[in-house]
Design a protein around this motif. Structure first.
Motif, PDB file in Angstrom:
ATOM      1  N   MET A   1       7.975   6.838 -11.978  1.00  0.00           N
ATOM      2  CA  MET A   1       7.140   6.419 -10.869  1.00  0.00           C
ATOM      3  C   MET A   1       7.929   5.446 -10.000  1.00  0.00           C
ATOM      4  O   MET A   1       8.664   4.613 -10.503  1.00  0.00           O
ATOM      5  N   LYS A   2       7.769   5.573  -8.716  1.00  0.00           N
ATOM      6  CA  LYS A   2       8.452   4.691  -7.778  1.00  0.00           C
ATOM      7  C   LYS A   2       7.818   3.310  -7.783  1.00  0.00           C
ATOM      8  O   LYS A   2       6.613   3.163  -7.958  1.00  0.00           O
ATOM      9  N   ARG A   3       8.655   2.327  -7.550  1.00  0.00           N
ATOM     10  CA  ARG A   3       8.158   0.967  -7.388  1.00  0.00           C
ATOM     11  C   ARG A   3       7.575   0.817  -5.984  1.00  0.00           C
ATOM     12  O   ARG A   3       7.957   1.509  -5.050  1.00  0.00           O
ATOM     13  N   GLU A   4       6.650  -0.119  -5.849  1.00  0.00           N
ATOM     14  CA  GLU A   4       6.014  -0.355  -4.553  1.00  0.00           C
ATOM     15  C   GLU A   4       7.047  -0.731  -3.487  1.00  0.00           C
ATOM     16  O   GLU A   4       6.929  -0.335  -2.325  1.00  0.00           O
ATOM     17  N   SER A   5       8.083  -1.465  -3.874  1.00  0.00           N
ATOM     18  CA  SER A   5       9.115  -1.864  -2.915  1.00  0.00           C
ATOM     19  C   SER A   5       9.848  -0.651  -2.343  1.00  0.00           C
ATOM     20  O   SER A   5      10.264  -0.659  -1.179  1.00  0.00           O
ATOM     21  N   LYS A   6       9.982   0.408  -3.132  1.00  0.00           N
ATOM     22  CA  LYS A   6      10.633   1.635  -2.654  1.00  0.00           C
ATOM     23  C   LYS A   6       9.746   2.349  -1.633  1.00  0.00           C
ATOM     24  O   LYS A   6      10.235   2.883  -0.643  1.00  0.00           O
ATOM     25  N   VAL A   7       8.444   2.380  -1.885  1.00  0.00           N
ATOM     26  CA  VAL A   7       7.498   2.979  -0.937  1.00  0.00           C
ATOM     27  C   VAL A   7       7.531   2.178   0.365  1.00  0.00           C
ATOM     28  O   VAL A   7       7.560   2.748   1.460  1.00  0.00           O
ATOM     29  N   GLU A   8       7.579   0.863   0.242  1.00  0.00           N
ATOM     30  CA  GLU A   8       7.604  -0.002   1.423  1.00  0.00           C
ATOM     31  C   GLU A   8       8.880   0.217   2.236  1.00  0.00           C
ATOM     32  O   GLU A   8       8.841   0.298   3.469  1.00  0.00           O
ATOM     33  N   SER A   9      10.012   0.353   1.566  1.00  0.00           N
ATOM     34  CA  SER A   9      11.284   0.603   2.252  1.00  0.00           C
ATOM     35  C   SER A   9      11.254   1.956   2.963  1.00  0.00           C
ATOM     36  O   SER A   9      11.688   2.076   4.118  1.00  0.00           O
ATOM     37  N   PHE A  10      10.734   2.975   2.286  1.00  0.00           N
ATOM     38  CA  PHE A  10      10.600   4.309   2.860  1.00  0.00           C
ATOM     39  C   PHE A  10       9.743   4.259   4.125  1.00  0.00           C
ATOM     40  O   PHE A  10      10.085   4.825   5.164  1.00  0.00           O
ATOM     41  N   PHE A  11       8.628   3.544   4.048  1.00  0.00           N
ATOM     42  CA  PHE A  11       7.714   3.429   5.180  1.00  0.00           C
ATOM     43  C   PHE A  11       8.375   2.702   6.349  1.00  0.00           C
ATOM     44  O   PHE A  11       8.315   3.143   7.497  1.00  0.00           O
ATOM     45  N   ARG A  12       9.027   1.581   6.065  1.00  0.00           N
ATOM     46  CA  ARG A  12       9.685   0.796   7.115  1.00  0.00           C
ATOM     47  C   ARG A  12      10.733   1.627   7.843  1.00  0.00           C
ATOM     48  O   ARG A  12      10.777   1.654   9.068  1.00  0.00           O
ATOM     49  N   LYS A  13      11.565   2.336   7.088  1.00  0.00           N
ATOM     50  CA  LYS A  13      12.610   3.162   7.702  1.00  0.00           C
ATOM     51  C   LYS A  13      12.008   4.286   8.548  1.00  0.00           C
ATOM     52  O   LYS A  13      12.510   4.589   9.622  1.00  0.00           O
ATOM     53  N   GLY A  14      10.937   4.894   8.062  1.00  0.00           N
ATOM     54  CA  GLY A  14      10.263   5.943   8.829  1.00  0.00           C
ATOM     55  C   GLY A  14       9.685   5.416  10.128  1.00  0.00           C
ATOM     56  O   GLY A  14       9.784   6.056  11.179  1.00  0.00           O
ATOM     57  N   CYS A  15       9.080   4.237  10.059  1.00  0.00           N
ATOM     58  CA  CYS A  15       8.528   3.624  11.279  1.00  0.00           C
ATOM     59  C   CYS A  15       9.642   3.330  12.278  1.00  0.00           C
ATOM     60  O   CYS A  15       9.514   3.633  13.470  1.00  0.00           O
ATOM     61  N   GLU A  16      10.728   2.748  11.802  1.00  0.00           N
ATOM     62  CA  GLU A  16      11.851   2.428  12.686  1.00  0.00           C
ATOM     63  C   GLU A  16      12.407   3.697  13.335  1.00  0.00           C
ATOM     64  O   GLU A  16      12.730   3.693  14.523  1.00  0.00           O
ATOM     65  N   HIS A  17      12.495   4.773  12.566  1.00  0.00           N
ATOM     66  CA  HIS A  17      13.001   6.041  13.080  1.00  0.00           C
ATOM     67  C   HIS A  17      12.170   6.541  14.260  1.00  0.00           C
ATOM     68  O   HIS A  17      12.677   7.139  15.196  1.00  0.00           O
ATOM     69  N   HIS A  18      10.870   6.281  14.227  1.00  0.00           N
ATOM     70  CA  HIS A  18       9.962   6.741  15.274  1.00  0.00           C
ATOM     71  C   HIS A  18       9.739   5.699  16.371  1.00  0.00           C
ATOM     72  O   HIS A  18       8.943   5.912  17.277  1.00  0.00           O
ATOM     73  N   GLY A  19      10.415   4.562  16.262  1.00  0.00           N
ATOM     74  CA  GLY A  19      10.303   3.546  17.310  1.00  0.00           C
ATOM     75  C   GLY A  19       9.151   2.581  17.151  1.00  0.00           C
ATOM     76  O   GLY A  19       8.760   1.916  18.105  1.00  0.00           O
ATOM     77  N   PHE A  20       8.605   2.494  15.946  1.00  0.00           N
ATOM     78  CA  PHE A  20       7.529   1.546  15.671  1.00  0.00           C
ATOM     79  C   PHE A  20       8.114   0.325  14.973  1.00  0.00           C
ATOM     80  O   PHE A  20       9.035   0.449  14.172  1.00  0.00           O
ATOM     81  N   LEU A  21       7.567  -0.843  15.237  1.00  0.00           N
ATOM     82  CA  LEU A  21       7.964  -2.041  14.510  1.00  0.00           C
ATOM     83  C   LEU A  21       7.084  -2.169  13.280  1.00  0.00           C
ATOM     84  O   LEU A  21       5.858  -2.103  13.378  1.00  0.00           O
ATOM     85  N   ALA A  22       7.689  -2.346  12.109  1.00  0.00           N
ATOM     86  CA  ALA A  22       6.939  -2.512  10.863  1.00  0.00           C
ATOM     87  C   ALA A  22       7.381  -3.833  10.233  1.00  0.00           C
ATOM     88  O   ALA A  22       8.343  -3.895   9.482  1.00  0.00           O
ATOM     89  N   ILE A  23       6.684  -4.883  10.582  1.00  0.00           N
ATOM     90  CA  ILE A  23       7.067  -6.242  10.210  1.00  0.00           C
ATOM     91  C   ILE A  23       6.414  -6.635   8.888  1.00  0.00           C
ATOM     92  O   ILE A  23       5.209  -6.471   8.699  1.00  0.00           O
TER      93      ILE A  23
END
Length: 136
Positions: A1-23
């Motif tokens: 199972m993935k750690r929550e920090s990995k899900v958070e990193s995945f989400f942040r990178k995806g947001c950045e890729h689409h031009g969204f700020l994920a602070i």
């Protein structure tokens, strides 16, 4: 199972890729605030709580989410990479600025109900899980 920090990193990178700020949010003295503040191209803001596929909200998190919602804020809980991908895709469809996003938007205009952001992504029943309390 993935750690929550990995899900958070995945989400942040995806947001950045689409031009969204994920602070990343930290709020001393305010336990339970969502993990990320996402700022979209049109200035809209959503709060995002990230969990593993089997993660659960603590009672203080569930309380904070309700408190934010009562004040008109959009709070979304994401479960696992699939939930993160689904939310990023939906945000891209609604707010993305690339030609691909515009094409998706044109296709989705035929089904406006798809354009609504849900409160939960990545759970089949669309409900949060709260520690010691089951579904809310």
């Amino acid at each position: 199972m993935k750690r929550e920090s990995k899900v958070e990193s995945f989400f942040r990178k995806g947001c950045e890729h689409h031009g969204f700020l994920a602070i990343k949010l930290t709020s001393p003295g305010n336990d339970g605030v969502p993990d990320r503040l996402v700022i979209l191209p049109d200035g809209r803001v959503i709060f995002v709580e990230l969990k593993t596929e089997n993660g659960k909200l603590s009672r203080i998190q569930a309380w904070q989410h309700e408190r934010f919602r009562k004040h008109g804020a959009k709070v979304i809980t994401v479960y696992g990479d699939r939930g993160a991908s689904d939310l990023i895709e939906m945000l891209g469809i609604i707010y993305g600025t690339t030609p691909r996003h515009r094409q998706w938007r044109d296709e989705k205009e035929k089904a406006p109900e798809v354009m609504d952001l849900k409160n939960v992504y990545g759970k089949q029943d669309g409900k949060d899980r709260v520690e010691g309390g089951g579904a809310r």
